[in-house]
Scaffold this active site. Structure first.
Site, PDB file in Angstrom:
ATOM      1  N   CYS A 180      13.170  11.514   6.779  1.00 26.80           N
ATOM      2  CA  CYS A 180      13.252  11.448   8.322  1.00 26.80           C
ATOM      3  C   CYS A 180      14.720  11.695   8.783  1.00 26.80           C
ATOM      4  O   CYS A 180      14.962  11.797   9.921  1.00 26.80           O
ATOM      5  CB  CYS A 180      12.611  10.013   8.564  1.00 26.80           C
ATOM      6  N   LYS A 196       0.848  -1.325   0.138  1.00 24.00           N
ATOM      7  CA  LYS A 196      -0.052  -0.084   0.134  1.00 24.00           C
ATOM      8  C   LYS A 196       0.836   1.249  -0.012  1.00 24.00           C
ATOM      9  O   LYS A 196       1.455   1.619   1.195  1.00 24.00           O
ATOM     10  CB  LYS A 196      -1.038  -0.069   1.280  1.00 24.00           C
ATOM     11  N   GLU A 218       9.158   2.456  10.934  1.00 24.03           N
ATOM     12  CA  GLU A 218      10.387   3.250  11.003  1.00 24.03           C
ATOM     13  C   GLU A 218       9.644   4.917  10.873  1.00 24.03           C
ATOM     14  O   GLU A 218       8.726   5.142   9.814  1.00 24.03           O
ATOM     15  CB  GLU A 218      11.190   3.301   9.886  1.00 24.03           C
ATOM     16  N   GLY A 260       6.720   5.910   7.930  1.00 20.73           N
ATOM     17  CA  GLY A 260       5.834   7.100   7.900  1.00 20.73           C
ATOM     18  C   GLY A 260       5.671   7.843   9.308  1.00 20.73           C
ATOM     19  O   GLY A 260       6.580   7.630  10.045  1.00 20.73           O
ATOM     20  N   SER A 261       4.524   8.307   9.537  1.00 17.39           N
ATOM     21  CA  SER A 261       4.627   9.227  10.801  1.00 17.39           C
ATOM     22  C   SER A 261       4.323   8.525  11.966  1.00 17.39           C
ATOM     23  O   SER A 261       3.894   7.233  11.997  1.00 17.39           O
ATOM     24  CB  SER A 261       3.238  10.297  10.431  1.00 17.39           C
ATOM     25  N   ASN A 262       4.754   9.067  13.158  1.00 18.60           N
ATOM     26  CA  ASN A 262       4.556   8.204  14.423  1.00 18.60           C
ATOM     27  C   ASN A 262       3.106   7.978  14.789  1.00 18.60           C
ATOM     28  O   ASN A 262       2.800   6.869  15.285  1.00 18.60           O
ATOM     29  CB  ASN A 262       5.236   9.045  15.545  1.00 18.60           C
ATOM     30  N   GLU A 291       8.875  17.200  14.605  1.00 14.36           N
ATOM     31  CA  GLU A 291       9.482  17.100  13.212  1.00 14.36           C
ATOM     32  C   GLU A 291       8.586  17.931  12.334  1.00 14.36           C
ATOM     33  O   GLU A 291       7.471  18.245  12.480  1.00 14.36           O
ATOM     34  CB  GLU A 291       9.105  15.507  12.938  1.00 14.36           C
TER      35      GLU A 291
END
Ligand code: UN1
Length: 504
Positions: free
Chosen positions: A295, A186, A261, A239-241, A396
């Site tokens: 990142c 995806k 990650e 991707g994002s947290n 971030e």
């Protein structure tokens, strides 16, 4: 239907994308989402579906159906298919680079670099196919032969971001395929065309039907369905947290493997004896390369007072030379933010920094002259006199914003460098060997650079972070295979009699 309908005109043709399930391109019943060029939103590259949960489930079913055949394919044969994918990606690199630049915004040089990395990754994992080795271990039981074997984990889900839409999918898909796993991929909704070409490359290389499946769509409908599908045995996410921790929770609830990650707030530490020209160049590359949308981007420069004035002055002069523009133009150094939302986030953080009392040395405005108003361009921003507790030093941003934090001495530099919830990469600039090793030892980061920028990664070298940056095993390098395989221990007893002693 082909993944990419042939454009009839150079620019105006909108390519209609489908999902790739069980070896065929299928139209989706989902709503169509336009895929825009962030450097010029009047250019629509494609339209991609927001696929339904049922379509995502059918991709998982296809991956499950193909699993037995793929795991039974000898690993070296799987590797040969990957070598074919490497060749095919090399043949299509120019075309893919242009699509990547048009879709994500990075410069052509950055796109070609990313594709080079992806081909290296495929090459490395193709080679690993002949090295899926286990160990033989002497048992303490008499006449027992004990060994380990790596077996495929099963069908896996690969969920990837828009910022490295070639390299990141490839560094998950290649080790999964070599390990004997089938894949449901995806991609990020912002980069569907790049994803379609990657899948087409693997298809052209001879990956059998159902072994690699692609479903476009949202995290809510597609991502969630895939992670919860009973056939899926592992999830690899970048991707994002927020999204990552949610996926990790869903995977944990099912008791399946998950690697995430996520964010970074990476420091470059500049000590009093640093080569300042080198440090400035690296800070600029790390902070503004890929428009700061990585990142591993350098978002904090932690500089000891003694050299801070000079560092900021040189940094300002160097940043003033950066050309912001369309990535297709060879003169461009810094491309656009990926979409309006991301640009707005960057502009909001510039505002936050100003209000928090940091000194904006340069940049931070939206650029609109000379046609740039058709895209999402922000002038690379440098803040000085940032306090370590300010939001721009802690959160971030994912854009071209660098915060300079001045510190009194080396010891404070280390404390400040580690004073963040993230721990992906960090750099230290010094020529003092003892100081260098002190920082290498104590920086809380998965990747530490000495006298080189915070960014980058190589096919055969592990990649990933500590603290809130990452959970699960590292990616790339040989260790990547451990995530995509299960380790089986085998005892073969050739005593021909029941066990005596050591009955534990
Ligand atoms: C790099 O610095 O080249 O999402 C790698 C990211 C990272 C990859 C960056 N996973 O930005």
């Amino acid at each position: 239907m082909t993944p990419v309908d042939t454009p009839t005109e150079n620019r105006a043709a909108v390519r209609t994308l489908g999902n790739f399930i069980a070896g065929e391109w299928r139209e989706s019943t989902g709503r169509r989402v336009p895929d825009l060029n962030p450097a010029d939103v009047t250019e629509v590259l494609a339209d991609a579906p927001a696929s339904t949960a049922a379509e995502a489930a059918s991709a998982c079913d296809a991956a499950a159906a193909a699993f037995e055949g793929w795991r039974a394919t000898p690993a070296p044969k799987r590797g040969q298919i990957l070598y074919a994918a490497q060749r095919r990606m090399e043949e299509r690199r120019r075309e893919l680079a242009e699509i990547l630049t048009r879709e994500e915004g990075k410069t052509i040089a950055e796109s070609l670099g990313e594709i080079q990395r992806a081909t290296n990754v495929i090459e490395f994992f193709a080679g690993e196919a002949r090295r899926l080795t286990g160990e033989t271990i002497p048992s303490e039981l008499p006449h027992n032969f004990c060994y380990t074997v790596k077996q495929p984990a099963g069908p896996v889900a690969v969920i990837t971001p828009w910022n490295f839409p070639v390299a990141i999918p490839v560094w998950k898909i290649a080790p999964a395929l070599v390990s004997g796993d089938t894949v449901v991929f995806k991609p990020a909704s912002l980069t569907p065309l790049t994803a379609a070409v990657i899948v087409e490359i693997f298809q052209e290389a001879g990956v059998p039907p159902g072994v690699l499946n692609l479903v476009h769509g949202s995290g809510r409908d597609v991502g969630d369905t895939v992670v919860r599908h009973p056939a899926i045995k592992a999830v690899s996410f970048t991707g994002s947290n927020d999204v990552g921790i949610g996926l990790y929770g869903a995977a944990a609830a099912r008791g399946i493997k998950c690697q995430c990650e996520m964010g970074g707030k990476n420091p470059i530490v500049i000590l009093g004896d640093a080569d300042l020209d080198l440090a400035v160049e690296s800070a600029v590359q790390g902070a503004f390369g890929s428009t700061g949308q990585r990142c591993t981007a350098t978002s904090r420069a932690v500089v000891v007072d003694r050299v801070a004035d000079e560092f900021v002055e040189r940094l300002d002069a160097r940043a003033s030379k950066l050309v912001v523009g369309n990535g297709l133009d060879a003169a461009t150094h810094v491309g656009p933010s990926v979409d309006e939302k991301q640009m707005q986030t960057v502009l909001d953080y510039v505002d936050v920094g100003r209000r928090e009392g940091a000194r904006l040395v340069r940049g931070g405005d939206r650029l609109t002259a000379n046609g740039l108003d058709r895209g999402y361009f922000v002038a690379p921003a440098v803040f000085d006199r940032v306090d370590a507790n300010m939001r721009i030093a802690q959160e971030e941003i994912f854009g071209p914003v660098l915060s300079v934090i001045r510190v009194a001495d080396d010891r404070t530099a280390l404390t400040v460098a580690n004073d963040t919830r993230f721990g992906l990469s960090a750099s230290v600039y010094t020529s003092d060997v003892a100081a260098m090793f002190r920082f290498v030892d104590r920086l809380d980061a998965g990747i530490v650079h000495v006298n080189s920028p915070t960014v980058g990664g190589e096919a055969h070298i592990p990649f990933g972070g500590m603290k809130a940056t990452g959970v699960g095993l590292r990616e790339m390098g040989r260790v990547a295979i451990d995530f995509y395989t299960e380790l089986k221990v085998v005892y073969v007893d050739y005593t021909g009699s029941a066990r005596q002693g050591n009955l534990y």
